[in-house]
Each structure stands twice: as structure tokens, then as C-alpha cells.
Scaffold this motif. Structure first.
Motif, PDB file in Angstrom:
ATOM      1  N   GLU A  86       0.830  -1.201   0.000  1.00  0.00           N
ATOM      2  CA  GLU A  86       0.000   0.000   0.000  1.00  0.00           C
ATOM      3  C   GLU A  86       0.869   1.257   0.000  1.00  0.00           C
ATOM      4  OE1 GLU A  86      -2.191   0.541   3.623  1.00  0.00           O
ATOM      5  OE2 GLU A  86      -3.784   1.638   2.614  1.00  0.00           O
ATOM      6  N   GLU A  87       0.439   2.244  -0.761  1.00  0.00           N
ATOM      7  CA  GLU A  87       1.057   3.562  -0.676  1.00  0.00           C
ATOM      8  C   GLU A  87       0.027   4.510  -0.097  1.00  0.00           C
ATOM      9  OE1 GLU A  87       4.315   4.322  -4.025  1.00  0.00           O
ATOM     10  OE2 GLU A  87       2.383   3.765  -4.894  1.00  0.00           O
ATOM     11  N   SER A  88       0.488   5.400   0.782  1.00  0.00           N
ATOM     12  CA  SER A  88      -0.449   6.336   1.401  1.00  0.00           C
ATOM     13  C   SER A  88       0.287   7.625   1.763  1.00  0.00           C
ATOM     14  CB  SER A  88      -1.074   5.700   2.653  1.00  0.00           C
ATOM     15  OG  SER A  88      -0.060   5.360   3.568  1.00  0.00           O
ATOM     16  N   GLY A  89      -0.415   8.505   2.449  1.00  0.00           N
ATOM     17  CA  GLY A  89       0.195   9.784   2.826  1.00  0.00           C
ATOM     18  C   GLY A  89       0.157  10.763   1.675  1.00  0.00           C
ATOM     19  N   ILE A 113       4.350   7.588   2.139  1.00  0.00           N
ATOM     20  CA  ILE A 113       4.388   6.370   2.969  1.00  0.00           C
ATOM     21  C   ILE A 113       4.194   5.144   2.072  1.00  0.00           C
ATOM     22  CG2 ILE A 113       3.283   5.131   4.899  1.00  0.00           C
ATOM     23  CD1 ILE A 113       2.230   7.878   5.886  1.00  0.00           C
ATOM     24  N   VAL A 114       5.002   4.127   2.313  1.00  0.00           N
ATOM     25  CA  VAL A 114       4.844   2.893   1.538  1.00  0.00           C
ATOM     26  C   VAL A 114       4.956   1.682   2.471  1.00  0.00           C
ATOM     27  CG1 VAL A 114       7.315   2.764   0.863  1.00  0.00           C
ATOM     28  CG2 VAL A 114       5.601   1.663  -0.571  1.00  0.00           C
ATOM     29  N   LYS A 115       4.017   0.758   2.298  1.00  0.00           N
ATOM     30  CA  LYS A 115       4.041  -0.493   3.064  1.00  0.00           C
ATOM     31  C   LYS A 115       4.530  -1.581   2.110  1.00  0.00           C
ATOM     32  CE  LYS A 115       0.845  -3.238   5.913  1.00  0.00           C
ATOM     33  NZ  LYS A 115      -0.592  -3.307   6.279  1.00  0.00           N
ATOM     34  N   VAL A 116       5.517  -2.338   2.552  1.00  0.00           N
ATOM     35  CA  VAL A 116       6.229  -3.264   1.672  1.00  0.00           C
ATOM     36  C   VAL A 116       6.289  -4.658   2.280  1.00  0.00           C
ATOM     37  CG1 VAL A 116       8.451  -3.679   0.555  1.00  0.00           C
ATOM     38  CG2 VAL A 116       7.741  -1.339   0.987  1.00  0.00           C
ATOM     39  N   ARG A 117       6.092  -5.653   1.449  1.00  0.00           N
ATOM     40  CA  ARG A 117       6.346  -7.037   1.864  1.00  0.00           C
ATOM     41  C   ARG A 117       7.509  -7.550   1.037  1.00  0.00           C
ATOM     42  NH1 ARG A 117       1.305  -9.720   0.989  1.00  0.00           N
ATOM     43  NH2 ARG A 117       0.562  -8.540   2.772  1.00  0.00           N
ATOM     44  N   GLU A 127       7.371  -7.538   6.645  1.00  0.00           N
ATOM     45  CA  GLU A 127       6.456  -6.490   6.198  1.00  0.00           C
ATOM     46  C   GLU A 127       6.803  -5.237   6.983  1.00  0.00           C
ATOM     47  OE1 GLU A 127       2.287  -7.476   5.008  1.00  0.00           O
ATOM     48  OE2 GLU A 127       1.823  -5.953   6.524  1.00  0.00           O
ATOM     49  N   GLU A 128       7.066  -4.161   6.284  1.00  0.00           N
ATOM     50  CA  GLU A 128       7.493  -2.926   6.941  1.00  0.00           C
ATOM     51  C   GLU A 128       6.866  -1.726   6.247  1.00  0.00           C
ATOM     52  OE1 GLU A 128      11.767  -2.450   8.617  1.00  0.00           O
ATOM     53  OE2 GLU A 128      11.908  -3.934   7.017  1.00  0.00           O
ATOM     54  N   THR A 129       6.757  -0.634   6.999  1.00  0.00           N
ATOM     55  CA  THR A 129       6.253   0.625   6.450  1.00  0.00           C
ATOM     56  C   THR A 129       7.368   1.658   6.528  1.00  0.00           C
ATOM     57  OG1 THR A 129       4.010   0.080   7.111  1.00  0.00           O
ATOM     58  CG2 THR A 129       4.476   2.399   6.691  1.00  0.00           C
ATOM     59  N   PHE A 130       7.609   2.328   5.422  1.00  0.00           N
ATOM     60  CA  PHE A 130       8.654   3.357   5.369  1.00  0.00           C
ATOM     61  C   PHE A 130       8.019   4.707   5.062  1.00  0.00           C
ATOM     62  CE2 PHE A 130      10.741  -0.566   3.649  1.00  0.00           C
ATOM     63  CZ  PHE A 130      11.515  -0.832   4.766  1.00  0.00           C
ATOM     64  N   GLN A 131       8.663   5.760   5.590  1.00  0.00           N
ATOM     65  CA  GLN A 131       8.164   7.118   5.368  1.00  0.00           C
ATOM     66  C   GLN A 131       9.267   8.013   4.842  1.00  0.00           C
ATOM     67  OE1 GLN A 131       5.680   9.021   8.124  1.00  0.00           O
ATOM     68  NE2 GLN A 131       5.028   7.166   9.186  1.00  0.00           N
ATOM     69  N   GLY A 132       8.859   9.112   4.239  1.00  0.00           N
ATOM     70  CA  GLY A 132       9.795  10.161   3.835  1.00  0.00           C
ATOM     71  C   GLY A 132      10.849   9.646   2.867  1.00  0.00           C
ATOM     72  N   PHE A 138      13.104   3.619  -1.691  1.00  0.00           N
ATOM     73  CA  PHE A 138      12.527   2.319  -2.023  1.00  0.00           C
ATOM     74  C   PHE A 138      11.628   2.404  -3.264  1.00  0.00           C
ATOM     75  CE2 PHE A 138       9.131  -0.702  -2.127  1.00  0.00           C
ATOM     76  CZ  PHE A 138       9.848  -1.896  -2.103  1.00  0.00           C
ATOM     77  N   GLN A 139      10.761   3.408  -3.314  1.00  0.00           N
ATOM     78  CA  GLN A 139       9.826   3.530  -4.452  1.00  0.00           C
ATOM     79  C   GLN A 139      10.579   3.681  -5.775  1.00  0.00           C
ATOM     80  OE1 GLN A 139       8.053   6.815  -2.459  1.00  0.00           O
ATOM     81  NE2 GLN A 139       6.007   5.896  -2.373  1.00  0.00           N
ATOM     82  N   HIS A 140      11.664   4.452  -5.738  1.00  0.00           N
ATOM     83  CA  HIS A 140      12.481   4.636  -6.953  1.00  0.00           C
ATOM     84  C   HIS A 140      13.058   3.293  -7.406  1.00  0.00           C
ATOM     85  CE1 HIS A 140      15.549   6.736  -9.545  1.00  0.00           C
ATOM     86  NE2 HIS A 140      16.099   5.544  -9.385  1.00  0.00           N
ATOM     87  N   GLU A 141      13.630   2.549  -6.464  1.00  0.00           N
ATOM     88  CA  GLU A 141      14.237   1.266  -6.825  1.00  0.00           C
ATOM     89  C   GLU A 141      13.174   0.260  -7.254  1.00  0.00           C
ATOM     90  OE1 GLU A 141      17.283   1.255  -7.344  1.00  0.00           O
ATOM     91  OE2 GLU A 141      17.655   3.137  -6.298  1.00  0.00           O
ATOM     92  N   TYR A 142      12.040   0.292  -6.560  1.00  0.00           N
ATOM     93  CA  TYR A 142      10.947  -0.637  -6.890  1.00  0.00           C
ATOM     94  C   TYR A 142      10.478  -0.427  -8.330  1.00  0.00           C
ATOM     95  CZ  TYR A 142       6.599  -3.245  -6.501  1.00  0.00           C
ATOM     96  OH  TYR A 142       5.587  -4.146  -6.695  1.00  0.00           O
ATOM     97  N   ASP A 143      10.418   0.813  -8.759  1.00  0.00           N
ATOM     98  CA  ASP A 143      10.048   1.112 -10.144  1.00  0.00           C
ATOM     99  C   ASP A 143      10.916   0.328 -11.127  1.00  0.00           C
ATOM    100  OD1 ASP A 143       7.897   2.827  -9.896  1.00  0.00           O
ATOM    101  OD2 ASP A 143       8.998   4.650 -10.420  1.00  0.00           O
ATOM    102  N   HIS A 144      12.211   0.214 -10.824  1.00  0.00           N
ATOM    103  CA  HIS A 144      13.106  -0.518 -11.727  1.00  0.00           C
ATOM    104  C   HIS A 144      12.648  -1.973 -11.912  1.00  0.00           C
ATOM    105  CE1 HIS A 144      16.202   2.432 -12.546  1.00  0.00           C
ATOM    106  NE2 HIS A 144      16.398   2.678 -11.270  1.00  0.00           N
ATOM    107  N   LEU A 145      12.072  -2.561 -10.862  1.00  0.00           N
ATOM    108  CA  LEU A 145      11.605  -3.954 -10.962  1.00  0.00           C
ATOM    109  C   LEU A 145      10.335  -4.059 -11.788  1.00  0.00           C
ATOM    110  CD1 LEU A 145      12.157  -5.205  -7.296  1.00  0.00           C
ATOM    111  CD2 LEU A 145      13.810  -5.033  -9.169  1.00  0.00           C
TER     112      LEU A 145
END
Ligand code: CO
Length: 185
Positions: A86-89, A113-117, A127-132, A138-145
Motif C-alpha cells: 500500500e502507498e499512502s500519505g 508512505i509505503v508499506k512493503v512485503r 512487512e514494513e512501512t517506510f516514510q519520507g 525504495f519507491q524509486h528502486e521498486y520502479d526498476h523492478l
């Protein structure tokens, strides 16, 4: 071992990367090599497609951002087979760059905010949630996948203005302090 980095224009950066399992050959060594490659290029994150492997593996060490973004202190993690739950915030702007797109920096808007498994390097599911800034890296790197790069997320006008720079990268006409993989002829 320092590996060459794939540049914008190479089709591997456009593929959806595949999950791996615990038997993936020499995984620890691959992770070490990705970190070495990333540090050598002064990067804060690296995804496997950037070293020409279409697998769901990311390494991050965003500690260098801590002065402006305290949450990034000690944010060093390996992500295997990550999925965004989930992405939020609020959406916020942050100037991004990418080792596959040298000399390009643009503000990109993403959720804060992003929740990641994912699996860690010992293949323990987490499972963790990251902010800021942590979420951002993480979101930038995840895009590469997912076969995306950050310039896909800027306005068409801004992307048009970058066309020449992007073409030069595709053609291997770019100076970098680190080795890049020669584009396919
Ligand atoms: Co990147």
C-alpha cells in the motif's frame, strides 16, 4: 566485484523483473557485488535490472541523505521479491537521480508512505512501512523492478526537454565516473 551499470535505453530496464528463490546461485556474492557497484558510483540504491539481471532484488544504503532527511540514517537494506502492499500519505516532491540516467535530476511526486512485503537476505519474510526519504528511495528502486524509470513520472513537457540527454545516454555518449554497459548496437 564492480559491475557495469546499464543505461537508459536498454530494454532490460523496461522489463518486469522475476521473483527468485533461495537457491538462486551465488546470491550472497551478487548482493555484495551490487553494494560494491553502488558505493563505487556514489549511489544510494541499486536494482538488479541496472546490472543487467531481470530479477526482483534491490540493495539500498541511504545513510548519505541523513543530513537533510534524518529518517534515512542507517537505512541499509536488501529487498528480495518485494511487493508494495500500500502507498499512502500526501504526495510530495523530491529531486531524484539514477545511476542509469547520469546527469539527470528531476523532481518527482510520490506518496510519502509505503508499506512493503519482501524477503531479507536470509529469506525471512518481512512487512514494513517506510516514510519520507526511506519510502522515496525504495519507491524509486521498486520502479526498476516494474520496468519503470523516474523520468516516466515527470510531465511530458519536462521529458521532451530531456530528450537530447536521454538519447545521448541511450547511445552511450555520456561521461560517468563509473563504468556503464555499452549499449547494444
Ligand atoms: Co534508478
Amino acid at each position: 566485484m564492480i559491475l557495469p551499470i546499464v543505461g537508459y535505453g536498454n530494454s532490460i530496464l523496461r522489463k518486469v523483473a522475476k521473483d527468485i528463490d533461495q537457491d538462486y546461485p551465488n546470491l550472497k556474492e551478487l548482493i555484495d557485488n551490487m553494494y560494491e557497484t553502488m558505493y563505487n558510483a556514489s549511489g544510494i540504491g541499486l536494482a538488479a535490472p541496472q546490472i543487467d539481471l531481470s530479477i526482483r532484488l534491490i540493495v539500498i544504503d541511504a545513510d548519505a541523505l541523513k543530513e537533510n532527511y534524518p529518517e534515512a540514517e542507517n537505512f541499509k537494506k536488501v529487498f528480495i521479491n518485494p511487493q508494495i502492499v500500500e502507498e499512502s500519505g500526501e504526495k510530495w516532491l523530491f529531486e531524484e537521480g539514477c545511476l542509469s540516467l547520469p546527469n539527470i535530476h528531476e523532481e518527482v511526486s510520490r506518496h510519502s508512505i509505503v508499506k512493503v512485503r519482501y524477503y531479507d537476505e536470509d529469506f525471512i519474510e518481512r512487512e514494513e512501512t517506510f516514510q519520507g526519504a526511506k519510502a522515496r528511495v525504495f519507491q524509486h528502486e521498486y520502479d526498476h523492478l516494474e520496468g519503470k524509470v523516474f523520468v516516466d513520472r515527470i510531465s511530458p513537457l519536462k521529458k521532451t526537454l530531456l530528450k537530447r540527454k536521454l538519447n545521448n545516454i541511450s547511445e552511450g555518449k555520456v561521461q560517468t565516473s563509473y563504468r556503464m554497459k555499452r549499449p547494444k548496437a
